[in-house]
Write an enzyme that holds these catalytic residues in place. Structure first.
Site, short mmCIF file in Angstrom:
data_model
loop_
_atom_site.label_atom_id
_atom_site.label_comp_id
_atom_site.label_asym_id
_atom_site.label_seq_id
_atom_site.Cartn_x
_atom_site.Cartn_y
_atom_site.Cartn_z
CD GLU A 142 -26.66 -67.49 -11.29
OE1 GLU A 142 -27.88 -67.61 -10.26
OE2 GLU A 142 -26.46 -69.04 -11.47
CG ASN B 82 -17.56 -74.67 -5.37
OD1 ASN B 82 -17.74 -76.27 -5.42
ND2 ASN B 82 -18.20 -74.08 -5.67
CB CYS C 121 -18.07 -70.60 -5.26
SG CYS C 121 -18.00 -70.85 -6.97
CG HIS C 122 -21.88 -68.07 -9.70
ND1 HIS C 122 -22.30 -69.29 -9.69
CD2 HIS C 122 -23.16 -67.48 -10.40
CE1 HIS C 122 -23.44 -69.86 -10.55
NE2 HIS C 122 -23.82 -67.94 -10.42
CE1 TYR D 31 -16.12 -65.63 -0.61
CE2 TYR D 31 -15.72 -62.33 -1.42
CZ TYR D 31 -15.63 -64.79 -1.67
OH TYR D 31 -15.28 -64.64 -3.13
#
Length: 156
Positions: free
Chosen positions: A147, A112, A120-121, A89
């Site tokens: 991912e 979001n 946003c993850h 952040y």
């Protein structure tokens, strides 16, 4: 507003949008399938399937979320976080030009409306911890691991 449904490993994804773009995507506990999605959402469903199958790393869709100017700035920055990478952040607030805006960035991130499409993850705490996630931390962990596995598979 059109609605499409896709079963994912994390629950039922509900996709809403029209000719102006996708305005909202969220998870639901309802189990349902949409055999004939509206034409405006068919491409989004196809790309999401590819993402969950490990065949897609970026989305090429027209997005049309509702939000404040600040929220849209944050969401735009989120789209620049590469697949398989994470930002804090604090990093995002610095990119906005205000390192003290960490809480505001976190709040915008939490609002979001485009789950996964605006990633946003990929935002974590400065200490590397998995901090808040509207869909539950277990889903955030799953997405980040998904991912990472996809990135590792493409190295060899």
């Amino acid at each position: 507003m059109n609605r499409g449904i896709l079963q994912t490993p994390l629950g039922t994804a509900i996709i809403e949008g029209d000719e102006n773009g996708i305005s909202r995507m969220f998870l639901s506990d309802e189990i349902s399938t949409d055999q004939n999605p509206p034409r405006q959402l068919a491409e989004a469903i196809r790309q999401l399937k590819e993402y969950f199958e490990g065949q897609r790393k970026e989305f090429d869709l027209k997005l049309n979320p509702s939000g404040t100017t600040f929220q849209k700035q944050v969401w735009s920055l989120l789209q620049n976080i590469p697949f398989g990478k994470t930002y804090s952040y604090l990093q995002l607030s610095r990119e906005l030009g205000d390192p003290k805006a960490v809480r505001a960035v976190a709040a915008a991130n939490g609002r979001n409306p485009l789950w996964i499409l605006v990633p946003c993850h990929r935002v974590i705490g400065s200490n590397g911890s998995l901090t808040g996630y509207a869909g539950g931390l277990w889903r955030k962990k799953w997405l980040l691991e998904h991912e990472q596995l996809s990135v590792q598979q493409t190295l060899f």
